[in-house]
Design an enzyme around this catalytic site. Structure first.
Site, mmCIF file in Angstrom:
data_model
loop_
_atom_site.group_PDB
_atom_site.id
_atom_site.type_symbol
_atom_site.label_atom_id
_atom_site.label_comp_id
_atom_site.label_asym_id
_atom_site.label_seq_id
_atom_site.Cartn_x
_atom_site.Cartn_y
_atom_site.Cartn_z
ATOM 1 N N ARG A 231 -16.234 -6.915 15.110
ATOM 2 C CA ARG A 231 -16.435 -7.202 16.537
ATOM 3 C C ARG A 231 -16.596 -5.890 17.300
ATOM 4 O O ARG A 231 -16.506 -4.826 16.707
ATOM 5 C CB ARG A 231 -15.207 -7.941 17.083
ATOM 6 C CG ARG A 231 -13.947 -7.120 16.833
ATOM 7 C CD ARG A 231 -12.727 -7.626 17.528
ATOM 8 N NE ARG A 231 -11.519 -7.090 16.955
ATOM 9 C CZ ARG A 231 -10.973 -5.914 17.252
ATOM 10 N NH1 ARG A 231 -11.569 -5.104 18.100
ATOM 11 N NH2 ARG A 231 -9.841 -5.517 16.684
ATOM 12 N N GLU B 221 0.861 -1.187 0.000
ATOM 13 C CA GLU B 221 0.000 0.000 0.000
ATOM 14 C C GLU B 221 0.889 1.226 0.000
ATOM 15 O O GLU B 221 1.983 1.198 0.567
ATOM 16 C CB GLU B 221 -0.804 0.048 1.307
ATOM 17 C CG GLU B 221 -2.174 -0.528 1.242
ATOM 18 C CD GLU B 221 -2.884 -0.446 2.582
ATOM 19 O OE1 GLU B 221 -3.820 -1.214 2.738
ATOM 20 O OE2 GLU B 221 -2.498 0.351 3.463
HETATM 21 P P1 ADP Z 1 -3.529 -4.085 11.804
HETATM 22 O O1 ADP Z 1 -4.761 -4.772 11.284
HETATM 23 O O2 ADP Z 1 -2.332 -4.972 11.828
HETATM 24 O O3 ADP Z 1 -3.757 -3.355 13.106
HETATM 25 P P2 ADP Z 1 -4.007 -1.754 10.126
HETATM 26 O O4 ADP Z 1 -4.113 -1.903 8.662
HETATM 27 O O5 ADP Z 1 -5.292 -1.587 10.886
HETATM 28 O O6 ADP Z 1 -3.165 -2.973 10.724
HETATM 29 O O7 ADP Z 1 -3.049 -0.525 10.479
HETATM 30 C C1 ADP Z 1 -2.649 -0.231 11.796
HETATM 31 C C2 ADP Z 1 -2.065 1.176 11.851
HETATM 32 O O8 ADP Z 1 -0.918 1.269 10.975
HETATM 33 C C3 ADP Z 1 -2.986 2.271 11.386
HETATM 34 O O9 ADP Z 1 -3.822 2.728 12.420
HETATM 35 C C4 ADP Z 1 -2.000 3.342 10.931
HETATM 36 O O10 ADP Z 1 -1.482 4.024 12.049
HETATM 37 C C5 ADP Z 1 -0.874 2.538 10.319
HETATM 38 N N1 ADP Z 1 -1.058 2.347 8.860
HETATM 39 C C6 ADP Z 1 -1.590 1.282 8.243
HETATM 40 N N2 ADP Z 1 -1.587 1.427 6.895
HETATM 41 C C7 ADP Z 1 -1.041 2.625 6.642
HETATM 42 C C8 ADP Z 1 -0.752 3.367 5.448
HETATM 43 N N3 ADP Z 1 -1.033 2.884 4.233
HETATM 44 N N4 ADP Z 1 -0.162 4.583 5.582
HETATM 45 C C9 ADP Z 1 0.125 5.086 6.803
HETATM 46 N N5 ADP Z 1 -0.102 4.445 7.957
HETATM 47 C C10 ADP Z 1 -0.679 3.225 7.900
#
Ligand code: ADP
Length: 502
Positions: free
Chosen positions: A292, A200
């Protein structure tokens, strides 16, 4: 109608679910591991069943043992809380097959949203904006390089089965890509048994903003506004608030509609959360859906006056949503601080142990969702979250001041906690001004993690003060004061039989 709910979880969330059950005249059943016999959720429940040894894999993650407890207790429904089996499609499916109501979504919705690549594709198909990136698996370093060049660095490597920040890597330089792909794959394989990864674009100055949704089995889906969750450490939330200081009414409405569309795309039923990443210019992108109840759900409950657990139970009972979108309003401001048994001044090392003394904050606008008590020993097997402090104020400023007061009043001795660290966040000017991104903790490390030199001393002073207090009282009530002249209170104390030790 649901009459008895087994809560397949532990700690604060198990107690929180049982509280709503009690208000609904629903009996609650606790399950516990051998390490949790003295846990509050076991004491609070109407019935409790031991489901195995301390490791979660042999207790809270063991579907067979949980189902056996459900059948033995005659529970007609299971609430999974968060974590553990809450987003496990097999568990939801097993409940369905055994005729027990799963208070959560269908196995199909969990599977679609649990796989990040499938979720991305589903969102794209339903017009919900996603972070620019691939919708296909990255197979090798060559693949990764090609896509990274197309997207432009920095990029985020993500595990399709990911969660809890595992299998995620931020890459700034092309030369680091190969090692990062390898590391992300092996971490994902170890954590989820699946090493599928994708790329991403990294969103600069990111804000994590999520929308709470509720959906019934009649096709009604509503959102309950946003939660701002950008105060994070290692991609894990630490402080949450609602409303978000970043939002404006137009973007709020637009994101709310996209959150509803995301839930509808997977025929979602129950309570769920659509997470978005938002940049400084308020461009927003779907990140993932949590199928959830979230840890931070109480701030939404406070601001929109809804008990989300009761709503989950009503939906699971097959009732239509009683709430309509245009009846839901945001009233005032709520903040949640997560209190962990960790030492912030020692790289957040977990600090399990016995709680010697505890004073909970009280007063107007304060909610404390916890599960520990004086004399309780926090086991080292599980997540070190000990409680959640939630405050409400008519304005954001009042909520911050109230949180400060509550944190100052909150005393726990015997273990290290993150209370002082959270106090420093509340005192931070950028936080007070609502000017922060997910980099906040990293950017303010120096002020927030300044070694709390008096921690140990304060605890010692507390013990000595308690000792002096004890001695003074002892003297007042003594019916038979010593006839020999005591050389000092301390020696005298030591000489008395039965009170040689505190
Ligand atoms: P997980 O499911 O492992 O918790 P997430 O996709 O929900 O992962 O992302 C967790 C955190 O990582 C987000 O809240 C954000 O802070 C950071 N993050 C994730 N993807 C991005 C991105 N494309 N750009 C910037 N920060 C990101």
């Amino acid at each position: 109608m649901i009459k008895k709910v087994l809560v397949a979880n532990r700690g604060e969330i198990a107690v929180r679910v049982m509280r709503s059950c009690r208000e609904m005249d629903i009996r609650s059943v606790a399950v516990f591991s051998e390490a949790d016999r003295k846990s509050m959720h076991v004491r609070y429940a109407d019935e409790a069943y031991c489901i195995g040894p301390p490791p979660s894999s042999e207790s809270y993650l063991n579907i067979d043992r949980i189902m056996a407890a459900a059948n033995r207790s005659g529970a007609d429904a299971i609430h999974p809380g968060y974590g553990f089996l809450s987003e496990n499609a097999d568990f939801s499916d097993r409940c369905r097959k055994e005729g027990i109501i799963f208070i959560g979504p269908s196995p199909e919705s969990i599977s679609t949203m649990g796989d990040k690549l499938t979720a991305r594709k589903t969102m794209i198909a339903s017009g919900v904006p996603v972070v620019p990136g691939t919708s296909e698996e990255i197979r090798d370093a060559k693949d990764a390089k090609r896509i990274a060049r197309q997207l432009g660095l920095p990029v985020m490597i993500k595990a399709s089965a990911g969660g809890g920040g595992k299998g995620m890597r931020l890459v700034h330089y092309e030369n680091d890509l190969i090692a990062a792909v390898r590391a992300a794959k092996s971490e994902a394989r170890a954590a989820f048994g699946d090493d599928t990864i994708y790329l991403e674009k990294y969103i600069n100055n990111p804000h994590h903003i999520e929308f709470q949704i509720l959906a019934d089995s009649f096709g009604n889906t509503i959102h309950l506004f946003e939660r701002e969750c950008s105060i994070q450490r290692r991609h894990q939330k630490v402080v949450e608030e609602t409303p978000s200081p970043l939002m404006n009414p137009r973007i709020r409405e637009e994101m709310g509609l996209h959150a509803i569309a995301a839930a509808k795309a997977v025929n979602y039923q129950g309570a769920g959360t659509i997470e978005f990443i938002v940049d400084d210019d308020l461009h927003y992108f779907f990140l993932e859906m949590n199928t959830r109840l979230q840890v931070e759900h109480p701030i939404t409950e406070r601001v929109v006056s809804v008990d989300l657990v009761k709503e989950q139970i009503r939906i699971a009972n097959g009732e239509p949503l009683a709430l309509k979108q245009d009846e839901i309003r945001q009233n005032g401001h709520a903040i949640e601080c997560r209190i962990y048994a960790e030492d912030p001044d020692n790289n957040f090392m977990p600090s399990p142990g016995v709680i010697r003394h505890m004073t909970e904050p009280l007063g107007l606008g304060i909610r404390h969702d916890g599960y520990v008590y004086e004399g309780y020993e926090i086991p080292h097997y599980y997540d070190p979250l000990i409680s959640k402090l939630i405050v409400w104020g008519t304005t954001r400023d009042e909520a911050i001041r109230r949180m400060r007061r509550a944190l100052l009043a909150y005393k726990i001795t015997g273990i290290k906690t993150t209370i002082k660290f959270l106090e420093r966040i509340m005192d931070n000017t950028d936080f007070k001004n609502g000017k922060y991104t997910t980099h906040f903790i990293e950017d303010h490390k120096k002020e927030l993690l300044e070694t709390e030199r008096c921690d140990l001393q304060c605890e010692d002073v507390a013990i000595i003060t308690a000792f002096i207090d004890y001695m003074t009282k002892l003297k007042k009530v003594s019916l038979n004061p010593p006839t020999v002249k005591a050389s000092s209170k301390w020696k005298d104390f030591g000489r008395r039989k039965g009170i040689q030790r505190l």
